[in-house]
Design a protein around this motif. Structure first.
Motif, PDB file in Angstrom:
ATOM      1  N   ARG A  74       0.858  -1.189   0.000  1.00 54.05           N
ATOM      2  CA  ARG A  74       0.000   0.000   0.000  1.00 54.05           C
ATOM      3  C   ARG A  74       0.894   1.239   0.000  1.00 54.05           C
ATOM      4  O   ARG A  74       2.059   1.177   0.383  1.00 54.05           O
ATOM      5  N   ASP A  75       0.318   2.355  -0.396  1.00 49.74           N
ATOM      6  CA  ASP A  75       1.095   3.592  -0.432  1.00 49.74           C
ATOM      7  C   ASP A  75       1.058   4.223   0.975  1.00 49.74           C
ATOM      8  O   ASP A  75      -0.019   4.532   1.489  1.00 49.74           O
ATOM      9  N   ALA A  76       2.227   4.391   1.568  1.00 50.59           N
ATOM     10  CA  ALA A  76       2.284   4.890   2.946  1.00 50.59           C
ATOM     11  C   ALA A  76       1.598   6.252   3.080  1.00 50.59           C
ATOM     12  O   ALA A  76       0.928   6.533   4.085  1.00 50.59           O
ATOM     13  N   ALA A  77       1.732   7.102   2.058  1.00 46.24           N
ATOM     14  CA  ALA A  77       1.115   8.439   2.134  1.00 46.24           C
ATOM     15  C   ALA A  77      -0.411   8.327   2.114  1.00 46.24           C
ATOM     16  O   ALA A  77      -1.107   9.050   2.825  1.00 46.24           O
ATOM     17  N   ASP A  78      -0.955   7.381   1.305  1.00 44.03           N
ATOM     18  CA  ASP A  78      -2.413   7.183   1.268  1.00 44.03           C
ATOM     19  C   ASP A  78      -2.918   6.694   2.625  1.00 44.03           C
ATOM     20  O   ASP A  78      -3.949   7.156   3.123  1.00 44.03           O
ATOM     21  N   VAL A  79      -2.210   5.730   3.199  1.00 45.45           N
ATOM     22  CA  VAL A  79      -2.628   5.202   4.511  1.00 45.45           C
ATOM     23  C   VAL A  79      -2.625   6.340   5.530  1.00 45.45           C
ATOM     24  O   VAL A  79      -3.549   6.493   6.329  1.00 45.45           O
ATOM     25  N   ALA A 126      -7.167   2.174   8.583  1.00 44.70           N
ATOM     26  CA  ALA A 126      -6.677   2.801   7.350  1.00 44.70           C
ATOM     27  C   ALA A 126      -5.925   1.785   6.488  1.00 44.70           C
ATOM     28  O   ALA A 126      -6.151   1.696   5.281  1.00 44.70           O
ATOM     29  N   TYR A 127      -5.089   1.003   7.128  1.00 41.17           N
ATOM     30  CA  TYR A 127      -4.240   0.054   6.393  1.00 41.17           C
ATOM     31  C   TYR A 127      -5.072  -0.985   5.652  1.00 41.17           C
ATOM     32  O   TYR A 127      -4.727  -1.417   4.556  1.00 41.17           O
ATOM     33  N   SER A 128      -6.232  -1.375   6.244  1.00 41.93           N
ATOM     34  CA  SER A 128      -7.022  -2.450   5.627  1.00 41.93           C
ATOM     35  C   SER A 128      -8.184  -1.897   4.801  1.00 41.93           C
ATOM     36  O   SER A 128      -9.014  -2.647   4.338  1.00 41.93           O
ATOM     37  N   VAL A 149     -10.391  -0.087   1.657  1.00 45.36           N
ATOM     38  CA  VAL A 149     -10.369  -0.323   0.210  1.00 45.36           C
ATOM     39  C   VAL A 149      -9.547   0.774  -0.484  1.00 45.36           C
ATOM     40  O   VAL A 149      -9.456   1.903   0.006  1.00 45.36           O
ATOM     41  N   GLU A 150      -8.997   0.435  -1.631  1.00 47.96           N
ATOM     42  CA  GLU A 150      -8.092   1.323  -2.348  1.00 47.96           C
ATOM     43  C   GLU A 150      -8.727   2.698  -2.621  1.00 47.96           C
ATOM     44  O   GLU A 150      -8.106   3.738  -2.455  1.00 47.96           O
ATOM     45  N   GLU A 151      -9.994   2.668  -3.024  1.00 48.74           N
ATOM     46  CA  GLU A 151     -10.663   3.918  -3.387  1.00 48.74           C
ATOM     47  C   GLU A 151     -10.726   4.884  -2.195  1.00 48.74           C
ATOM     48  O   GLU A 151     -10.514   6.089  -2.329  1.00 48.74           O
ATOM     49  N   ALA A 152     -11.000   4.316  -1.007  1.00 51.92           N
ATOM     50  CA  ALA A 152     -11.079   5.159   0.196  1.00 51.92           C
ATOM     51  C   ALA A 152      -9.719   5.788   0.480  1.00 51.92           C
ATOM     52  O   ALA A 152      -9.629   6.947   0.877  1.00 51.92           O
ATOM     53  N   LEU A 153      -8.666   5.011   0.257  1.00 50.49           N
ATOM     54  CA  LEU A 153      -7.328   5.551   0.509  1.00 50.49           C
ATOM     55  C   LEU A 153      -7.004   6.676  -0.465  1.00 50.49           C
ATOM     56  O   LEU A 153      -6.479   7.718  -0.079  1.00 50.49           O
TER      57      LEU A 153
END
Ligand SMILES: *Cc1c(COP(=O)(O)O)cnc(C)c1O
Length: 476
Positions: free
Chosen positions: A385-390, A437-439, A441-445
Motif C-alpha cells: 500500500r502507499d504509505a502516504a495514502d494510509v 486505514a491500512y485495511s 479499500v483502495e478507493e477510500a485511501l
C-alpha cells in the motif's frame, strides 16, 4: 466536534470572509507626522471592526482546521511531538526575563544564573563538558557543531575534507556537512538497520573530519556497537558528532559523552517540551567535550572570575556568533523549567515511557514492523500500500499520521513516535486508526482525507510557494 467544525469551514467559500469583508469596517486617520519616507506612509487605513465574539469564533475555527498536540496524539516520527506543559509558559512570562540583552552583566545576574544552570543541566544530561545555548534550532546546532569540529582540525593543522553520514540519517545532516564545506561520504545501513562496521572501516580515513550519527538511529534502533564505532572514528583522527534529536529515548539512562561522542546538539523543542515548528522558535544548544570547549560560539556564561555571580565571556578560539546574543532565550527558559520540574527521576521516567509506548504500539498494529526491539520510535512498512495514502486515511479516523516514506531503508515507511505523553487508551485509538486505514479499500485511501477542512493539498507547493501575506486572495 473537530469534524463538524471542519465540514462547516469547508462549506463556506473562504473562511476569512466574515472577518475581512462581510462585516463592517472602519477607516482610521493615521496621518500623523512620521519620520518614515512618504512612499512608505499612509493617510488612512481601513480596518475590519468585528465584535469580540466574532473574533473569538474566527480564530477558534481557524485553529480547529489544523491538527495540534492539544487536540490529539501526534506520532510524527523523528519530531518528538510532545505536549508542552503550560507552567513553562508562566515561567517564561516573568517580566524579569524580558530584559534587553545588552544590559550589563551585573544587572541581569538572575538570567545569567539560569543560563549557567541550563548549560550545566544539558552538559550533565549529554555527558559533555561545556555547552553553548546560542544556536536557534537543531539544524543550526549541527552546523555549529561541525564548524567547531572544522576549527578543531584546522587548529591542529589537519586539513580534512570529508564527513561520513549513514544513509538513513536526517536530511539536515547532509545539508550541514555540505554547508560547512565538506564532501559527504554516505554509509549504507547494515542488514539489521544499524551501522555496518566493515563499511564504516572502509569509509573512514585520514580525510575524515567527523562521523555524524544519532543513537538510537532514525528507526529507533540502538547502535549496540557504538564503542567500536567510536574507536574506528577516533583511531582515524576523526570526531564523533551526535545528532541529539533522538535524545528523548536516552534521558537519564544513557549519555552520548559516555558512548564516545565528542560534540552534540540538543533539540530542546523535541526533548525538553518547548514549542515546536509553527508553535514558536526552537533552540539547538551544542555540547562538547573539553578538547573542543575553546571553539564554542561567543558569548558563553560562566561563574565570574571575581568569584561573585556570573559573567559572559568569549572562548579563546571561538568560531564566533551563530545567532544574536544568547540565542532564543525565552525558549531556553521553558527548557530549563521543564528539566528542573522533572528532575533526574522524571527525565528517566519520560524516556522509559517513550520506549514502552513505541513498543506497545508496534505490537498493536497489523502493519509489518521490521527490525526491533525499538527505543522511542519505529518504522512500520505499509507493504504494497502507499504509505502516504494510509497516512491521509488515518486523518479521517481522528489522529495525526506518522512521518511517511522516510527513512528509505524501510520501504513505504511509516515512522511512528508516540512519545511518553500518550496513555494506553490513546495508544489503542492510534492503533485502531492505523489498522482501519491500512485495511481500507483502495478507493477510500486514494480519496482520503475527506473529513478534514482541506482534502489533499499540494504539500510541496505549500512549502515552496507559501502565502505569507495578510491580504485576502483577491487583493494580492
Ligand atoms: C528534527 C531533526 C533534526 C533537525 O532539527 P531542527 O530543530 O528541526 O532543525 C536533525 N536530526 C534529526 C534526526 C531530527 O529528527
Amino acid at each position: 466536534m473537530i469534524h463538524d467544525q471542519a465540514t462547516y469551514a469547508r462549506e463556506s467559500e473562504d473562511v476569512r470572509e466574515p472577518l475581512l469583508s462581510e462585516k463592517g469596517s472602519s477607516t482610521v486617520d493615521v496621518s500623523a507626522e512620521s519620520p518614515l519616507p512618504d512612499d512608505l506612509t499612509r493617510e488612512e487605513v481601513t480596518l475590519p471592526s468585528p465584535s469580540e465574539p466574532e473574533i473569538a469564533r474566527h480564530y477558534t475555527r481557524l485553529s480547529q482546521m489544523n491538527w495540534s498536540i492539544d487536540s490529539g496524539s501526534y506520532p510524527l516520527g523523528s519530531c518528538t511531538m510532545k505536549y508542552n506543559p503550560a507552567f513553562t509558559e508562566d515561567v517564561a512570562a516573568d517580566p524579569n526575563a524580558a530584559v534587553h540583552p545588552d544590559r550589563p552583566d551585573e544587572s541581569v545576574q538572575g538570567n545569567l544564573e539560569l543560563m549557567h544552570r541550563l548549560q550545566e543541566f544539558l552538559a550533565e544530561i549529554g555527558g559533555m563538558d561545556a555547552v553553548t545555548l546560542q544556536p536557534p534550532a537543531g539544524a543550526a546546532g549541527e552546523l555549529t557543531g561541525i564548524l567547531i569540529a572544522k576549527a578543531y582540525h584546522e587548529h591542529h593543522g589537519n586539513d580534512r575534507s570529508e564527513v561520513v553520514i549513514p544513509a538513513s540519517a536526517h536530511g539536515t545532516n547532509f545539508a550541514t556537512a555540505a554547508t560547512a564545506g565538506y564532501d559527504v561520504v554516505e554509509l549504507p545501513s547494515g542488514e539489521d538497520g544499524r551501522v555496518d562496521l566493515e563499511a564504516l572501516t572502509a569509509a573512514v580515513g585520514e580525510d575524515t573530519a567527523a562521523l555524524m550519527l544519532t543513537n538510537p538511529n532514525t528507526v529507533g534502533l540502538f547502535e549496540r556497537d557504538i564503542a567500536e564505532i567510536a574507536d574506528i572514528v577516533h583511531d582515524a583522527g576523526g570526531l564523533l558528532y551526535y545528532d541529539g534529536a533522538n535524545l528523548n529515548a536516552l534521558l537519564g539512562r544513557g549519555r552520548p559523552g559516555d558512548m564516545g561522542f565528542d560534540v552534540m546538539h540538543y533539540n530542546v523543542h523535541k526533548t525538553f517540551a518547548t514549542p515546536h515548528g509553527g508553535g514558536g522558535p526552537g533552540a539547538g544548544p551544542v555540547g562538547v567535550t573539553d578538547r573542543l570547549a575553546e571553539f564554542l560560539p561567543s558569548p558563553r556564561v560562566r561563574e565570574a572570575e571575581t568569584g561573585r555571580g556570573y559573567e559572559r565571556f568569549e572562548p579563546a578560539e571561538s568560531i564566533g556568533k551563530v545567532h544574536g546574543f544568547q540565542g532564543n532565550w525565552l525558549v531556553l527558559i521553558k527548557a530549563y523549567a521543564y528539566i528542573a520540574r522533572l528532575g533526574d527521576d522524571g527525565l528517566a521516567d519520560a524516556a522509559a515511557k517513550a520506549v514502552l509506548n513505541a513498543n506497545y504500539l508496534a505490537e498493536r498494529i497489523e502493519l509489518d514492523v521490521p527490525h526491533g526491539p525499538f527505543h522511542h520510535e519505529f518504522a512500520a512498512t505499509a507493504g504494497d500500500r502507499d504509505a502516504a495514502d494510509v497516512a491521509k486515511r488515518m486523518l479521517d479516523f481522528g489522529v495525526h499520521p506518522p512521518t511517511t516514506k522516510w527513512p528509505e531503508m524501510v520501504p513505504e515507511a511509516m515512522l511512528t513516535e508516540p512519545t511518553e505523553i500518550e496513555n494506553k487508551s490513546s495508544l489503542d485509538d492510534l492503533a485502531s486508526a492505523f489498522n482501519l486505514a491500512y485495511s481500507d479499500v483502495e478507493e477510500a485511501l486514494e480519496n482520503a482525507p475527506n473529513r478534514t477542512a482541506a482534502s489533499r493539498i499540494d504539500q510541496v507547493g505549500a512549502a515552496r510557494n507559501p502565502r505569507l501575506s495578510w491580504q485576502a486572495l483577491d487583493e494580492e
